[in-house]
Design an enzyme around this catalytic site. Structure first.
Site, mmCIF file in Angstrom:
data_model
loop_
_atom_site.group_PDB
_atom_site.id
_atom_site.type_symbol
_atom_site.label_atom_id
_atom_site.label_comp_id
_atom_site.label_asym_id
_atom_site.label_seq_id
_atom_site.Cartn_x
_atom_site.Cartn_y
_atom_site.Cartn_z
ATOM 1 N N ASP A 21 0.737 -1.380 0.067
ATOM 2 C CA ASP A 21 -0.105 0.140 -0.162
ATOM 3 C C ASP A 21 0.685 1.248 0.116
ATOM 4 O O ASP A 21 1.751 1.301 0.942
ATOM 5 C CB ASP A 21 -0.872 -0.064 1.300
ATOM 6 C CG ASP A 21 -1.787 -1.168 1.259
ATOM 7 O OD1 ASP A 21 -1.816 -1.944 0.600
ATOM 8 O OD2 ASP A 21 -2.474 -1.276 2.572
ATOM 9 N N GLU A 195 -10.580 -1.771 4.123
ATOM 10 C CA GLU A 195 -9.107 -1.126 4.560
ATOM 11 C C GLU A 195 -8.976 0.195 3.990
ATOM 12 O O GLU A 195 -9.881 0.669 3.187
ATOM 13 C CB GLU A 195 -8.206 -2.236 3.963
ATOM 14 C CG GLU A 195 -8.293 -3.714 4.601
ATOM 15 C CD GLU A 195 -7.094 -4.566 4.192
ATOM 16 O OE1 GLU A 195 -6.185 -4.977 4.825
ATOM 17 O OE2 GLU A 195 -6.762 -4.549 2.789
#
Length: 482
Positions: A21, A195
């Site tokens: 990420d 998320e």
């Protein structure tokens, strides 16, 4: 270095080892900061650190040393960074505005939120002595804080992913946080854990209107399998997010398999909302056939909204800065007609390119583009009667490293297909339909570098105003020291 097989040439990738990420996206003193989830000791996911790179133009990147390391409170999961211009935290020391990172620390069964601060433009970091600033309230999943300053509320706002919903926290100083509201239970898709939230105010094209958009990554549960990103449009009053649409409505940011965990930059000089995503999917991220690195980021994209009969649609377009990678080597055709017996072939165009197609009239049931790398082929197709388009990568090259990877991924479109723009790198394809109204992002691992394009049509013909292929140059010609 940077010449390895499948190494992206105009997408950011780490020199070596694992990345996932994007984190801590903020613009400060002429630099776009890109922090990212990083495992420095292997090419598979492992104990998370924050890697770090900076750019002056969102295209060319300089690698910096690891920013955040695990400590006694746990590893360093996803989060964000802000510049505390008002010194609300009291952490400023000297003349330099203090940069504050807010991130999840992960121990088995215990996720909590901590902060660190930097007085030298993010080059070195000090962990706050009283971490965590938000202790675990008894939830298995509570992570990925994204923080911004809300002018009207006169406070910092944090979005925090909590399993099946998002919690919003408020703070006057980044150190003490109050839980204000929650959103998400019963709304949107819930095929997996939520998320990497992001709450941004986005302009509506062609008007003075702005709307709040809540971004939520979900894994698994995406429309074509595995990891994906949904979004909700509504209002935010400084305390609660109020969606415009009914709970069962689901919007997807990208219908490809490989656009995940995207978040936006804070404090961009143009005030545009610009985000970047991780180009992979948790179904096979640990298995993709790259070495000595794993994973790349997408092209940074400008995010806007378009008002339609059915509400608001997220629109994504590559940042204009990518135009500097265009070379003079182009192939351009005008007033082209294709049908079953007359495809349009464009040879010798690869391996890094931008393709722009303008459609004049389409009477075929299906038309599309074969992207051929020698014997391997990736097909972009527009199924006009069905109101769908797709990318088929089942024959795209190396596909057998995971049973989940070979796929034909499908997306809807609202009206007709007028424009198609796509970017081909050594191991990825990003396709933007109708100026970014619908997007598909896919990894591919082709067998050869030579590229041939073929436009085809089935059951009818298609007339094109323009078909243009522009070769692009890479960003890693030389390593620069900062």
């Amino acid at each position: 270095m940077y010449n390895e097989r499948y190494r992206p040439q105009f997408h950011f990738s780490p020199k070596e080892n694992w990345m996932n990420d994007p984190n801590g996206l903020v613009y400060f003193k002429g630099e776009y900061h890109l922090f990212y989830q990083y495992h420095p000791d292997g090419t598979k996911w492992g104990p998370m650190h924050w890697g770090h790179a900076v750019s002056k133009d969102l295209i060319h990147w300089d690698h910096l040393p690891i920013a955040l390391f695990p400590d006694e409170l746990g590893t360093i999961f996803s989060g964000c960074a802000v510049v505390d211009y008002g010194n609300t935290s009291g952490l400023k020391d000297g003349d330099e505005d203090v940069m504050v990172a807010i991130f999840t620390q992960h121990e088995e069964g215990n996720q909590k939120q901590s902060i660190a601060y930097s007085h030298d433009r993010g080059r070195t970091w000090t962990k706050y002595h009283n971490n965590p600033v938000i202790a675990n309230p008894g939830l298995k999943d509570i992570r990925d804080p994204k923080v911004f300053w809300h002018e009207d509320a006169n406070k910092w706002i944090m979005s925090l992913a909590c399993g099946n919903h998002i919690r919003f926290y408020g703070s006057s100083n980044l150190l003490e946080w109050e839980h204000m509201s929650s959103f998400g239970e019963g709304y949107g898709a819930h095929g997996g854990v939520w998320e990497c939230p992001d709450l941004i105010e986005v302009p509506v094209k062609g008007s003075e209107e702005k709307k709040w958009v809540l971004i939520v990554s979900i894994n698994p549960g995406a429309p074509n399998g595995g990891s994906g990103m949904q979004y909700f449009v509504g209002e935010f009053n400084g305390k609660s997010f109020l969606p415009d649409e009914s709970p069962e409505t689901t919007h997807w940011a990208d219908y490809g398999r490989d656009f995940y965990a995207a978040v936006s930059w804070l404090d961009t000089p143009t005030q545009e909302q610009i985000w970047i995503g991780w180009m992979s999917n948790w179904q096979y991220a640990n298995e993709v056939p790259t070495h000595p690195w794993r994973s790349a980021m997408s092209i940074p994209r400008v995010v806007t909204l378009m008002k339609t009969e059915n509400g608001y649609n997220l629109v994504q377009t590559p940042v204009k800065e990518i135009e500097q990678l265009r070379t003079r080597k182009t192939i351009e055709e005008h007033d082209v007609i294709t049908h079953k017996e007359k495809p349009l072939k464009l040879s010798g165009v690869g391996p890094l390119l931008e393709m722009d197609i303008e459609v004049k009239e389409a009477q075929a049931d299906t038309w599309g583009i074969h992207v051929r790398h020698g014997e391997s082929q990736t097909t972009i197709a527009f199924h006009l009667k069905k109101g769908q388009w797709s990318i088929d990568r089942t024959q795209s090259g190396e596909v057998d490293f995971s049973t989940e990877f070979p796929s034909k991924d499908i997306a809807p479109f609202e009206k007709e297909v007028n424009k198609v723009q796509f970017y081909l790198d050594t191991s990825s394809l990003e396709v933007f339909l109708n100026d970014g109204e619908s997007v598909i992002t896919e990894l591919i691992f082709p067998s050869q570098e030579d590229v041939e394009m073929e436009l085809f049509a089935r059951n009818g013909e298609v007339a094109f105003d323009r078909v243009k292929v522009t070769n692009l140059k890479g960003i890693w010609e030389k390593e620069r020291e900062l």
